[in-house]
Design a protein around this motif. Structure first.
Motif, PDB file in Angstrom:
ATOM      1  N   ASP A 143      12.531 -36.478 -35.269  1.00 43.39           N
ATOM      2  CA  ASP A 143      11.981 -35.632 -36.323  1.00 43.39           C
ATOM      3  C   ASP A 143      10.466 -35.431 -36.213  1.00 43.39           C
ATOM      4  O   ASP A 143       9.957 -34.324 -36.372  1.00 43.39           O
ATOM      5  CB  ASP A 143      12.337 -36.265 -37.676  1.00 43.39           C
ATOM      6  N   ASP A 144       9.737 -36.515 -35.944  1.00 43.58           N
ATOM      7  CA  ASP A 144       8.276 -36.423 -35.850  1.00 43.58           C
ATOM      8  C   ASP A 144       7.858 -35.473 -34.735  1.00 43.58           C
ATOM      9  O   ASP A 144       6.883 -34.734 -34.854  1.00 43.58           O
ATOM     10  CB  ASP A 144       7.667 -37.808 -35.568  1.00 43.58           C
ATOM     11  N   SER A 195       8.325 -31.967 -35.789  1.00 46.54           N
ATOM     12  CA  SER A 195       7.239 -31.587 -36.702  1.00 46.54           C
ATOM     13  C   SER A 195       5.999 -31.191 -35.901  1.00 46.54           C
ATOM     14  O   SER A 195       5.336 -30.196 -36.209  1.00 46.54           O
ATOM     15  CB  SER A 195       6.881 -32.749 -37.630  1.00 46.54           C
ATOM     16  N   ASN A 251      16.002 -20.899 -37.771  1.00 48.13           N
ATOM     17  CA  ASN A 251      15.648 -22.297 -38.043  1.00 48.13           C
ATOM     18  C   ASN A 251      15.748 -23.149 -36.788  1.00 48.13           C
ATOM     19  O   ASN A 251      14.933 -24.042 -36.557  1.00 48.13           O
ATOM     20  CB  ASN A 251      16.546 -22.874 -39.133  1.00 48.13           C
ATOM     21  N   PHE A 308       8.214 -15.959 -43.982  1.00 48.01           N
ATOM     22  CA  PHE A 308       9.465 -15.916 -44.738  1.00 48.01           C
ATOM     23  C   PHE A 308       9.551 -14.656 -45.587  1.00 48.01           C
ATOM     24  O   PHE A 308       8.539 -14.025 -45.908  1.00 48.01           O
ATOM     25  CB  PHE A 308       9.560 -17.138 -45.661  1.00 48.01           C
ATOM     26  N   TYR A 313      27.902 -26.403 -40.398  1.00 50.28           N
ATOM     27  CA  TYR A 313      27.441 -27.004 -41.661  1.00 50.28           C
ATOM     28  C   TYR A 313      28.610 -27.655 -42.353  1.00 50.28           C
ATOM     29  O   TYR A 313      29.712 -27.144 -42.323  1.00 50.28           O
ATOM     30  CB  TYR A 313      26.858 -25.934 -42.594  1.00 50.28           C
ATOM     31  N   ARG A 336       6.495 -27.754 -34.359  1.00 48.57           N
ATOM     32  CA  ARG A 336       6.322 -26.699 -35.374  1.00 48.57           C
ATOM     33  C   ARG A 336       4.849 -26.486 -35.663  1.00 48.57           C
ATOM     34  O   ARG A 336       4.354 -25.376 -35.768  1.00 48.57           O
ATOM     35  CB  ARG A 336       7.031 -27.076 -36.680  1.00 48.57           C
ATOM     36  N   LEU A 351      13.155 -26.234 -37.014  1.00 52.29           N
ATOM     37  CA  LEU A 351      13.302 -26.749 -38.370  1.00 52.29           C
ATOM     38  C   LEU A 351      14.641 -27.470 -38.493  1.00 52.29           C
ATOM     39  O   LEU A 351      14.869 -28.213 -39.436  1.00 52.29           O
ATOM     40  CB  LEU A 351      13.265 -25.595 -39.381  1.00 52.29           C
ATOM     41  N   ASP A 352      15.501 -27.208 -37.539  1.00 52.32           N
ATOM     42  CA  ASP A 352      16.837 -27.790 -37.571  1.00 52.32           C
ATOM     43  C   ASP A 352      17.280 -27.994 -36.120  1.00 52.32           C
ATOM     44  O   ASP A 352      16.678 -27.426 -35.200  1.00 52.32           O
ATOM     45  CB  ASP A 352      17.789 -26.825 -38.297  1.00 52.32           C
ATOM     46  N   PHE A 366       5.797 -19.621 -38.946  1.00 58.54           N
ATOM     47  CA  PHE A 366       6.911 -19.061 -39.730  1.00 58.54           C
ATOM     48  C   PHE A 366       6.398 -18.038 -40.735  1.00 58.54           C
ATOM     49  O   PHE A 366       5.373 -18.238 -41.384  1.00 58.54           O
ATOM     50  CB  PHE A 366       7.608 -20.172 -40.530  1.00 58.54           C
TER      51      PHE A 366
END
Ligand SMILES: Nc1ncnc2c1ncn2[C@@H]1O[C@H](COP(=O)(O)OP(=O)(O)OP(=O)(O)O)[C@@H](O)[C@H]1O
Ligand SMILES: [Mg+2]
Lengths: 404, 221
Positions: free
Chosen positions: B76-77, B80, B51, B91, B13, B83, B56-57, B89
């Motif tokens: 990205d699509d 998605s 993640n 949380f 990061y 997922r 998600l990442d 998920f």
């Protein structure tokens, strides 16, 4: 399609859930759209009125008046047109099916029994009613013999009837025009006032021969004449021909200005539209500004909302929403809000322009155009100002969004 | 073929000017039908790992194959879609939409399905029944207890019938009795064939899993 409806259903849910945001955005859009609605309706009203007037003037007509632009500008109203001009026009223009001379004398005392009154006397030939498409509703128009014989007959406007006769039937009665007894043979239908405030029904029309000889002591000159053409589509060409014809008849040199003026339906529209356009421009500027204000209110409240709802965005992304799904949802929220705001604005505009009509005698005309303009502009505001916040929402990193 | 196959996964990061390497080379295989607990101290990189597992990442480097497909470089699509169709998920703080009803929350993943499916509402109600909340369908999340909210979240995670259920400290905000109920629900799902990855730092809770993986400072131990 299913997915699209799903996402829009989420927009609807959010519009209902975030009531304060919805209220403020809708309210500001409604204000802007109501201003726009009024503008469109007022502009349409002005044009409609202009076309109404042209329709009465006659879309196939020209009006030639004595005195050029320059003479008028300095306040001289010389008479330059003659009965000879009228005759010559009749001979030389094949498609002119009506050519009628006219003169007028202002502020003439008229009376009937003990009732006294001042008005304008118009002189015309027997075709007055036909030339102006202005029906005689009681009695009849005067005849060829009336004109040729210089007879003392008159057709009178509604307002004159009210002033002199009240409820009495005027047809056949004698009135005194500058101490000359004149018999009323007909009554003109009601026409109302011009945009400049002149009362069209305040007039007496007598044979032009009678007017020239007995009121003006005149044998040659007239103030205007009117022509109607059968070939309306070539009116502009006829206007130019008329100009050259009269210039030649009046022996004008190339450097001389016209000593007459030709009024065409086009110029009337120009004049009338110019009259209302300043108010329209003012309202237009106000409307555009208020739409921009509405747009900025929307953009800022949406940016705030995107920030507050970042967790929601993260949850949706985790559940499989694509960037464009999020974009669509927020854009949907904006467009739903502005559409409803626009509809409310249209109603507000409708109500307030009717008030304006009462207070300011402002010409208003509602058609689908005002409605369509309002709707399109509210969509434009929704998409235009909702796009950036929606993009921001869509481009949020899902992990960052969900952590907040 | 493993359901998840991670090879030398690294994740860095950027915080301001500094690069912080949170995952320092993780290799891990999770088979279909497993119930794995991931344990580690706070800040050790558990959530970061989850993640990545959940798409998600994406990792900074290394390879991640999900059902044999390399996903670390997908657009990205596509992530998605994965997922949406394959991952559920759960949380720590439930993450339900506050203004939507329980039923609407459970139906959330179905909104983003590319193709129409029949019987979604019936399935959502069935899942609510499974987690014992059939009579709360019309409630708002705020009208439910924490344990109930987490069970709604479980129903939501299961809605699109995922292969992989990821739970990040799902019992962190619950008392121990409610916690064991939630864990029991997860075990039930696992016994029906769903692969479950459970992140926790509670030994007791982790002991429910068939395998425990420990992570410390970005590396498996
Ligand atoms: N999006 C991010 N941006 C920057 N740094 C991050 C981000 N996510 C996590 N980190 C850092 O990475 C490290 C590991 O975080 P992570 O959330 O994976 O730990 P964790 O094991 O889940 O801890 P906890 O038990 O407290 O939840 C932490 O030092 C955290 O500050
Ligand atoms: Mg964590």
């Amino acid at each position: 399609m299913d997915k699209f409806l799903n996402i829009i259903s989420q927009s609807v849910v959010a519009v209902r859930a975030f009531k304060l945001r919805t209220f403020f955005c809708m309210f500001s859009v409604a204000l802007g759209i109501s201003a726009i609605t009024i503008i469109v309706a007022a502009t349409e009203g002005a044009y409609k009125k202009a076309y109404d007037i042209v329709a009465r003037f006659g879309p196939d007509s020209l009006l030639v008046t004595s005195g050029g632009e320059e003479a008028r500008a300095v306040g001289r109203f010389d008479k330059t047109l003659t009965l000879g001009d009228v005759e010559a026009v009749k001979q030389n223009f094949d498609t002119a099916y009506v050519v009628v001379p006219m003169s007028a004398v202002r502020n003439i005392n008229v009376s009937y029994r003990d009732k006294k009154y001042q008005t304008t006397i118009y002189g015309s030939t027997n075709d007055y009613s036909r030339v102006w498409t202005w029906p005689v509703i009681q009695g009849s128009d005067f005849t060829d013999e009336d004109v040729n014989g210089l007879r003392n007959v008159a057709i009178i406007g509604k307002y004159v009837v009210e002033q002199l006769f009240g409820n009495e039937d005027p047809v056949g009665k004698y009135i005194l025009v500058k101490n000359i007894p004149v018999q009323v043979v007909g009554v003109l239908s009601e026409r109302g006032t011009t945009p400049t405030g002149a009362n069209l029904d305040d007039r007496i029309v007598i044979p032009i021969t009678t007017l020239m000889r007995k009121l003006q002591n005149e044998t040659t000159y007239i103030s205007t004449f009117r022509i109607r053409f059968t070939d309306q589509e070539r009116l502009e060409q006829r206007q130019e021909e008329m100009k050259q014809f009269l210039r030649a008849r009046h022996n004008l040199r190339a450097s001389d200005p016209d000593d007459f003026r030709i009024v065409s339906p086009k110029e009337i529209i120009k004049f009338l539209v110019a009259l209302t356009s300043s108010l329209t421009i003012f309202l237009g500027v106000a409307g555009v500004i208020s739409l921009f204000v509405a747009g900025f209110v929307l953009a800022n409240l949406f940016l705030l909302s995107v920030k507050e709802r970042s967790k929601e965005i993260g949850i949706r992304r985790a559940a499989g929403a694509k960037k464009r799904d999020i974009l669509m949802q927020f854009l949907g929220e904006a467009v739903i809000i502005t559409t409803i705001g626009g509809l409310i604005g249209f109603i507000m505009g409708y109500v307030s322009s009717n008030l304006l009509k009462l207070i300011a005698e402002f010409e208003i005309y509602f058609s689908w155009k005002a409605f369509a303009a309002g709707l399109l502009l509210s969509w434009a505001v929704g998409v235009g100002f909702g796009l950036q916040p929606a993009r921001k929402a869509a481009n949020m990193n899902p992990i960052d969004a969900i952590r907040k | 073929m493993s359901l998840c196959e991670l090879t030398d996964i690294k994740k860095t990061y950027k915080i301001g000017e500094d690069n912080v390497e949170v995952l320092k080379g993780i290799s891990l295989k999770i088979e279909k039908g497993e119930f794995v607990a991931i344990m580690g101290t706070s800040g050790s990189g558990k959530t970061t790992l989850m993640n990545l597992l959940g798409c998600l990442d994406v990792p900074t480097s290394g390879s991640y194959k999900l059902s044999g497909t390399e996903v670390s470089s997908l657009p990205d699509d596509e992530l998605s879609r994965i997922r949406n169709e394959h991952i559920g998920f759960i949380f720590q703080s439930f993450h339900l939409l506050p203004y939507a009803t329980v039923l609407e929350n459970v139906l959330l993943p179905t909104l983003y399905l590319e193709h129409h499916q029949d019987g979604l509402k019936a399935r959502a109600l069935h899942l609510l029944e499974l987690v014992g909340l059939q009579d709360r369908a019309k409630f708002k999340p705020s009208q439910l207890s924490g344990g109930q909210q987490q069970r709604v979240a479980i129903a939501r995670a299961l809605m699109n019938d995922p292969e992989l259920l990821l739970a990040d400290e799902p019992t962190g905000q619950l008392d121990s009795r409610t916690a064991s109920e939630i864990i029991k629900t997860l075990s039930d799902m696992n016994s029906k064939g769903t692969t479950v990855v459970l992140i926790t730092h509670d030994e007791n809770i982790a002991s429910n899993a068939k395998r425990i993986v420990k992570i410390s400072d970005g590396l498996l131990v």
